[in-house]
Write an enzyme that holds these catalytic residues in place. Structure first.
Site, PDB file in Angstrom:
ATOM      1  N   ASN A  57       0.894  -1.167   0.000  1.00 28.54           N
ATOM      2  CA  ASN A  57       0.000   0.000   0.000  1.00 28.54           C
ATOM      3  C   ASN A  57       0.928   1.211   0.000  1.00 28.54           C
ATOM      4  O   ASN A  57       1.594   1.489   0.995  1.00 28.54           O
ATOM      5  CB  ASN A  57      -0.859  -0.057   1.259  1.00 28.54           C
ATOM      6  CG  ASN A  57      -1.989   0.952   1.311  1.00 28.54           C
ATOM      7  OD1 ASN A  57      -2.642   1.075   2.333  1.00 28.54           O
ATOM      8  ND2 ASN A  57      -2.254   1.680   0.243  1.00 28.54           N
ATOM      9  N   CYS A  76      -6.051   5.977   7.819  1.00 27.62           N
ATOM     10  CA  CYS A  76      -5.336   4.989   7.014  1.00 27.62           C
ATOM     11  C   CYS A  76      -4.348   4.286   7.925  1.00 27.62           C
ATOM     12  O   CYS A  76      -3.375   4.897   8.387  1.00 27.62           O
ATOM     13  CB  CYS A  76      -4.615   5.647   5.837  1.00 27.62           C
ATOM     14  SG  CYS A  76      -3.625   4.485   4.860  1.00 27.62           S
ATOM     15  N   GLN A  99      -2.190   6.729  -1.489  1.00 26.63           N
ATOM     16  CA  GLN A  99      -2.554   7.873  -0.655  1.00 26.63           C
ATOM     17  C   GLN A  99      -1.362   8.812  -0.474  1.00 26.63           C
ATOM     18  O   GLN A  99      -0.199   8.368  -0.505  1.00 26.63           O
ATOM     19  CB  GLN A  99      -3.039   7.433   0.734  1.00 26.63           C
ATOM     20  CG  GLN A  99      -4.475   6.946   0.812  1.00 26.63           C
ATOM     21  CD  GLN A  99      -4.576   5.455   0.650  1.00 26.63           C
ATOM     22  OE1 GLN A  99      -3.590   4.732   0.805  1.00 26.63           O
ATOM     23  NE2 GLN A  99      -5.768   4.966   0.335  1.00 26.63           N
ATOM     24  N   CYS A 109      -4.714  -3.015   3.266  1.00 29.33           N
ATOM     25  CA  CYS A 109      -5.478  -1.945   3.913  1.00 29.33           C
ATOM     26  C   CYS A 109      -5.506  -2.229   5.406  1.00 29.33           C
ATOM     27  O   CYS A 109      -6.119  -3.206   5.847  1.00 29.33           O
ATOM     28  CB  CYS A 109      -6.896  -1.873   3.347  1.00 29.33           C
ATOM     29  SG  CYS A 109      -7.935  -0.625   4.144  1.00 29.33           S
TER      30      CYS A 109
END
EC number: 5.1.1.7
Length: 293
Positions: free
Chosen positions: A13, A75, A46, A222
């Site tokens: 991620n 997050c 992100q 996630c």
């Protein structure tokens, strides 16, 4: 003007991290979207922003922006990278810091091996707290039946600082994550949209998980999705309460621990990829947009 940034990831991620404690930059949705472009910009799931705190009882303000330019509340993978980043940049010499987010306060604890434990706070399950507002609620115990493009889908809802829907599946490899995730993410029953997790329970201490993230699509991992899935599994009796549960995602595994009434604790690795600089005005001009300055 050149702005320094760091590229990091937590289990694949990936994040662009910017220090706005020692630098100044006006962030706009247009600029963020351009920076997120994996062909013409930096590319990321992100953008993480480190800012000075707005209250005296925390160390930093932690802001998160999705690749579509929208600011989000939380997050988990980003929180771990945030903690490592402020240490590496010598913005803090503490191994335990408190940061403020849109959804509340997080406590982040680092070790000497690149792993970070995050106190993610208590999960919330009430529909109004997600928010989840279906026209008609069909509920069996804690599960909701939601009409998704004419098909009833059984799901669970949880808020881990951001909204999550959790669907239990027999096999995550055959789950239609792209189609179903996209349809539920923007379903009218979720007025702020929602992250959609597809969970396969392997045993009482091991799950496999895929997550379609709000404003991003499916990602390698996630953190908040793993927390929501494990909390749901414990609540339903599928997983062991108070024990470390291995949440296996495409990018790797997280260790999640929760007992009802307490905070969810998430532990996982982080990685630095590279550092660089960019010109905000140059990025905007390249896209034919008016420079920021």
């Amino acid at each position: 003007m050149l702005i320094e940034f760091t590229k990091m990831h937590g289990l694949g991620n990936d994040f662009m991290v910017i220090d706005l404690v020692t630098q100044r930059l006006e962030l706009t949705p247009e600029l963020i979207t351009l920076l997120a472009d994996r062909n013409l910009g930096i590319g990321f799931d992100q953008l993480l922003v480190v800012e000075p705190p707005m209250r005296p009882d925390v160390d930093f303000r932690y802001r998160i922006f999705n690749s579509d330019g929208s600011e989000v509340e939380q997050c988990g993978n980003g929180a771990r990278c945030f903690a490592r980043f402020v240490q590496a940049r010598k913005l803090s010499f503490k191994q335990r810091i408190r940061v403020e987010t849109k959804s509340g306060i997080l406590t982040l604890s680092t070790d000497n091996y690149g792993w970070v434990e995050v106190d993610m706070g208590k999960p919330r399950f009430e529909p109004a707290e997600i928010p989840f507002t279906p026209k008609a609620i069909t509920k069996i115990q804690n599960a909701y039946h939601l009409d998704v493009e004419g098909t009833p889908v059984q799901l669970y809802v949880a808020n881990m600082g951001n909204p999550h829907a959790v669907i239990k599946v027999d096999d995550i490899l055959t789950a239609d994550v792209e189609k179903l995730g996209k349809a539920i993410e923007s379903h009218p029953a979720f007025p702020e949209r929602v992250n959609v997790g597809f969970m396969q329970v392997m045993n009482q201490r091991h799950i496999r998980l895929r997550v379609y993230e709000r404003g991003v699509g499916e990602t390698q991992a996630c953190g908040t999705g793993a927390c929501a899935a494990v909390a749901t599994g414990i609540r339903e009796g599928w997983l062991d309460e108070g024990e470390e549960i291995r949440a296996q995602l495409y990018g790797g595994s997280l260790l999640i621990r929760w007992s009802p009434g307490y905070s969810v604790m998430m532990t996982g690795p982080t990685a630095f990829v590279y550092e660089g600089v960019f010109s905000p005005d140059g990025i905007m001009a390249q896209a034919g947009l008016k420079p920021l300055s």
